[in-house]
Design a protein around this motif. Structure first.
Motif, PDB file in Angstrom:
ATOM      1  N   GLN A  46       0.802  -1.215   0.000  1.00  0.00           N
ATOM      2  CA  GLN A  46       0.000   0.000   0.000  1.00  0.00           C
ATOM      3  C   GLN A  46       0.839   1.272   0.000  1.00  0.00           C
ATOM      4  OE1 GLN A  46      -2.095  -1.456   3.493  1.00  0.00           O
ATOM      5  NE2 GLN A  46      -4.007  -1.361   2.344  1.00  0.00           N
ATOM      6  N   SER A  47       2.017   1.224   0.614  1.00  0.00           N
ATOM      7  CA  SER A  47       2.829   2.432   0.708  1.00  0.00           C
ATOM      8  C   SER A  47       4.266   2.070   1.053  1.00  0.00           C
ATOM      9  CB  SER A  47       2.251   3.349   1.797  1.00  0.00           C
ATOM     10  OG  SER A  47       3.018   4.521   1.924  1.00  0.00           O
ATOM     11  N   ILE A  48       5.204   2.930   0.625  1.00  0.00           N
ATOM     12  CA  ILE A  48       6.613   2.814   1.007  1.00  0.00           C
ATOM     13  C   ILE A  48       7.059   4.171   1.513  1.00  0.00           C
ATOM     14  CG2 ILE A  48       8.967   2.436   0.183  1.00  0.00           C
ATOM     15  CD1 ILE A  48       7.870   0.429  -1.800  1.00  0.00           C
ATOM     16  N   MET A  49       7.748   4.168   2.654  1.00  0.00           N
ATOM     17  CA  MET A  49       8.219   5.413   3.262  1.00  0.00           C
ATOM     18  C   MET A  49       9.712   5.318   3.531  1.00  0.00           C
ATOM     19  SD  MET A  49       5.017   5.338   5.810  1.00  0.00           S
ATOM     20  CE  MET A  49       5.267   3.599   5.863  1.00  0.00           C
ATOM     21  N   ILE A  76      12.651  -9.153   3.006  1.00  0.00           N
ATOM     22  CA  ILE A  76      14.100  -9.206   2.749  1.00  0.00           C
ATOM     23  C   ILE A  76      14.638  -7.902   2.184  1.00  0.00           C
ATOM     24  CG2 ILE A  76      14.271 -11.703   2.585  1.00  0.00           C
ATOM     25  CD1 ILE A  76      14.218 -11.437  -0.455  1.00  0.00           C
ATOM     26  N   SER A  77      13.786  -7.103   1.534  1.00  0.00           N
ATOM     27  CA  SER A  77      14.241  -5.793   1.066  1.00  0.00           C
ATOM     28  C   SER A  77      13.039  -4.896   0.768  1.00  0.00           C
ATOM     29  CB  SER A  77      15.128  -5.908  -0.173  1.00  0.00           C
ATOM     30  OG  SER A  77      14.374  -6.309  -1.288  1.00  0.00           O
ATOM     31  N   ILE A  78      13.281  -3.599   0.945  1.00  0.00           N
ATOM     32  CA  ILE A  78      12.275  -2.591   0.613  1.00  0.00           C
ATOM     33  C   ILE A  78      12.966  -1.568  -0.273  1.00  0.00           C
ATOM     34  CG2 ILE A  78      10.700  -0.818   1.471  1.00  0.00           C
ATOM     35  CD1 ILE A  78      10.537  -2.385   4.115  1.00  0.00           C
ATOM     36  N   GLY A  79      12.512  -1.489  -1.510  1.00  0.00           N
ATOM     37  CA  GLY A  79      13.080  -0.548  -2.466  1.00  0.00           C
ATOM     38  C   GLY A  79      12.194   0.669  -2.634  1.00  0.00           C
ATOM     39  N   VAL A  82       9.200  -1.272  -4.598  1.00  0.00           N
ATOM     40  CA  VAL A  82       9.080  -2.726  -4.521  1.00  0.00           C
ATOM     41  C   VAL A  82       9.424  -3.216  -3.124  1.00  0.00           C
ATOM     42  CG1 VAL A  82      10.097  -4.878  -5.373  1.00  0.00           C
ATOM     43  CG2 VAL A  82       9.656  -3.041  -6.952  1.00  0.00           C
ATOM     44  N   VAL A  83       8.698  -4.239  -2.674  1.00  0.00           N
ATOM     45  CA  VAL A  83       9.037  -4.948  -1.445  1.00  0.00           C
ATOM     46  C   VAL A  83       9.213  -6.414  -1.812  1.00  0.00           C
ATOM     47  CG1 VAL A  83       8.209  -5.699   0.827  1.00  0.00           C
ATOM     48  CG2 VAL A  83       7.835  -3.356   0.090  1.00  0.00           C
ATOM     49  N   LYS A  84      10.351  -6.996  -1.413  1.00  0.00           N
ATOM     50  CA  LYS A  84      10.613  -8.406  -1.681  1.00  0.00           C
ATOM     51  C   LYS A  84      10.461  -9.194  -0.395  1.00  0.00           C
ATOM     52  CE  LYS A  84      13.428  -7.728  -5.718  1.00  0.00           C
ATOM     53  NZ  LYS A  84      14.622  -8.060  -6.454  1.00  0.00           N
ATOM     54  N   GLN A  86      10.343 -13.280   1.382  1.00  0.00           N
ATOM     55  CA  GLN A  86      10.862 -14.643   1.239  1.00  0.00           C
ATOM     56  C   GLN A  86      10.101 -15.573   2.166  1.00  0.00           C
ATOM     57  OE1 GLN A  86      13.560 -15.558  -0.856  1.00  0.00           O
ATOM     58  NE2 GLN A  86      12.888 -17.623  -0.380  1.00  0.00           N
ATOM     59  N   SER A  87       9.773 -16.757   1.658  1.00  0.00           N
ATOM     60  CA  SER A  87       9.154 -17.811   2.467  1.00  0.00           C
ATOM     61  C   SER A  87       9.815 -19.120   2.083  1.00  0.00           C
ATOM     62  CB  SER A  87       7.646 -17.877   2.206  1.00  0.00           C
ATOM     63  OG  SER A  87       7.367 -18.531   0.996  1.00  0.00           O
ATOM     64  N   PRO A  88       9.537 -20.189   2.815  1.00  0.00           N
ATOM     65  CA  PRO A  88      10.093 -21.488   2.427  1.00  0.00           C
ATOM     66  C   PRO A  88       9.659 -21.916   1.019  1.00  0.00           C
ATOM     67  CG  PRO A  88       9.236 -21.587   4.658  1.00  0.00           C
ATOM     68  CD  PRO A  88       8.844 -20.259   4.095  1.00  0.00           C
ATOM     69  N   GLU A  89       8.535 -21.413   0.553  1.00  0.00           N
ATOM     70  CA  GLU A  89       8.017 -21.778  -0.773  1.00  0.00           C
ATOM     71  C   GLU A  89       8.665 -20.978  -1.900  1.00  0.00           C
ATOM     72  OE1 GLU A  89       4.047 -20.812   0.038  1.00  0.00           O
ATOM     73  OE2 GLU A  89       3.751 -22.511   1.372  1.00  0.00           O
ATOM     74  N   GLY A  90       9.286 -19.851  -1.575  1.00  0.00           N
ATOM     75  CA  GLY A  90       9.921 -19.033  -2.604  1.00  0.00           C
ATOM     76  C   GLY A  90       9.835 -17.557  -2.302  1.00  0.00           C
ATOM     77  N   GLN A  91      10.217 -16.768  -3.295  1.00  0.00           N
ATOM     78  CA  GLN A  91      10.248 -15.318  -3.138  1.00  0.00           C
ATOM     79  C   GLN A  91       9.007 -14.695  -3.765  1.00  0.00           C
ATOM     80  OE1 GLN A  91      13.371 -13.004  -5.188  1.00  0.00           O
ATOM     81  NE2 GLN A  91      14.070 -12.459  -3.132  1.00  0.00           N
ATOM     82  N   LEU A  92       8.527 -13.609  -3.156  1.00  0.00           N
ATOM     83  CA  LEU A  92       7.370 -12.875  -3.643  1.00  0.00           C
ATOM     84  C   LEU A  92       7.757 -11.406  -3.736  1.00  0.00           C
ATOM     85  CD1 LEU A  92       4.278 -12.811  -4.272  1.00  0.00           C
ATOM     86  CD2 LEU A  92       3.922 -12.443  -1.837  1.00  0.00           C
ATOM     87  N   THR A  93       7.427 -10.779  -4.860  1.00  0.00           N
ATOM     88  CA  THR A  93       7.715  -9.361  -5.059  1.00  0.00           C
ATOM     89  C   THR A  93       6.402  -8.605  -5.140  1.00  0.00           C
ATOM     90  OG1 THR A  93       9.741  -9.882  -6.272  1.00  0.00           O
ATOM     91  CG2 THR A  93       8.836  -7.678  -6.556  1.00  0.00           C
ATOM     92  N   LEU A  94       6.243  -7.621  -4.268  1.00  0.00           N
ATOM     93  CA  LEU A  94       5.062  -6.755  -4.277  1.00  0.00           C
ATOM     94  C   LEU A  94       5.475  -5.424  -4.885  1.00  0.00           C
ATOM     95  CD1 LEU A  94       3.707  -7.405  -0.667  1.00  0.00           C
ATOM     96  CD2 LEU A  94       3.032  -8.539  -2.783  1.00  0.00           C
ATOM     97  N   LYS A  95       4.708  -4.964  -5.874  1.00  0.00           N
ATOM     98  CA  LYS A  95       5.019  -3.711  -6.551  1.00  0.00           C
ATOM     99  C   LYS A  95       4.007  -2.644  -6.148  1.00  0.00           C
ATOM    100  CE  LYS A  95       7.203  -6.077 -10.337  1.00  0.00           C
ATOM    101  NZ  LYS A  95       7.272  -6.329 -11.750  1.00  0.00           N
ATOM    102  N   LEU A  96       4.496  -1.438  -5.983  1.00  0.00           N
ATOM    103  CA  LEU A  96       3.646  -0.331  -5.561  1.00  0.00           C
ATOM    104  C   LEU A  96       2.777   0.156  -6.691  1.00  0.00           C
ATOM    105  CD1 LEU A  96       2.946   1.465  -3.168  1.00  0.00           C
ATOM    106  CD2 LEU A  96       4.772   2.993  -3.836  1.00  0.00           C
ATOM    107  N   PHE A  97       3.292   0.201  -7.893  1.00  0.00           N
ATOM    108  CA  PHE A  97       2.537   0.709  -9.037  1.00  0.00           C
ATOM    109  C   PHE A  97       2.362  -0.382 -10.078  1.00  0.00           C
ATOM    110  CE2 PHE A  97       4.891   4.391  -7.337  1.00  0.00           C
ATOM    111  CZ  PHE A  97       3.791   5.133  -6.898  1.00  0.00           C
ATOM    112  N   ALA A  98       1.365  -0.213 -10.924  1.00  0.00           N
ATOM    113  CA  ALA A  98       1.114  -1.154 -12.009  1.00  0.00           C
ATOM    114  C   ALA A  98       2.269  -1.114 -13.002  1.00  0.00           C
ATOM    115  CB  ALA A  98      -0.191  -0.836 -12.712  1.00  0.00           C
ATOM    116  N   GLU A  99       2.435  -2.180 -13.742  1.00  0.00           N
ATOM    117  CA  GLU A  99       3.506  -2.275 -14.739  1.00  0.00           C
ATOM    118  C   GLU A  99       3.390  -1.186 -15.796  1.00  0.00           C
ATOM    119  OE1 GLU A  99       6.195  -4.344 -15.012  1.00  0.00           O
ATOM    120  OE2 GLU A  99       5.714  -4.981 -12.986  1.00  0.00           O
ATOM    121  N   SER A 100       2.181  -0.931 -16.263  1.00  0.00           N
ATOM    122  CA  SER A 100       2.001   0.077 -17.295  1.00  0.00           C
ATOM    123  C   SER A 100       0.818   0.966 -16.946  1.00  0.00           C
ATOM    124  CB  SER A 100       1.750  -0.588 -18.655  1.00  0.00           C
ATOM    125  OG  SER A 100       0.567  -1.329 -18.611  1.00  0.00           O
TER     126      SER A 100
END
Length: 103
Positions: A46-49, A76-79, A82-84, A86-100
């Motif tokens: 929802q937001s990055i500060m 694992i990281s906040i850009g 983007v927020v990355k 990690q779980s035992p199942e794999g990595q998930l990347t959440l993006k703040l804005f739509a791709e286009s």
């Protein structure tokens, strides 16, 4: 005759299941979610500060920083956008804005 037509119309009205109704707010085209990502996680960025060089984010209403837990995921990281996670199942990347963004 009127009763028969009225009964048929009423029957047709209630014969459709309610869950089959189309969402009127759903975009007509150009937007789709893969079922695996929807089922895998319902987390929303929802937001990055940024404050004094340390980033924090609000993920599904929860304030998080690097190293915090969100459900089964570890931050694992906040850009910048983007927020990355990690779980035992794999990595998930959440993006703040739509791709286009269409104008």
């Amino acid at each position: 005759m009127f009763r028969i037509i009225f009964s048929i119309c009423l029957g047709m009205l209630f014969s459709q299941p309610l869950e089959a109704a189309v969402d009127p707010t759903k975009p007509l085209f150009g937007f789709s979610k893969s079922p695996s990502s929807t089922q895998k996680s319902k987390l929303v960025l929802q937001s990055i500060m940024a404050k004094n060089g340390a980033n924090s984010a609000i993920v599904s209403g929860k304030l998080v920083q690097k190293g915090d837990q969100v459900n089964q995921y570890k931050v694992i990281s906040i850009g910048k956008n983007v927020v990355k996670l990690q779980s035992p199942e794999g990595q998930l990347t959440l993006k703040l804005f739509a791709e286009s963004v269409k104008k």
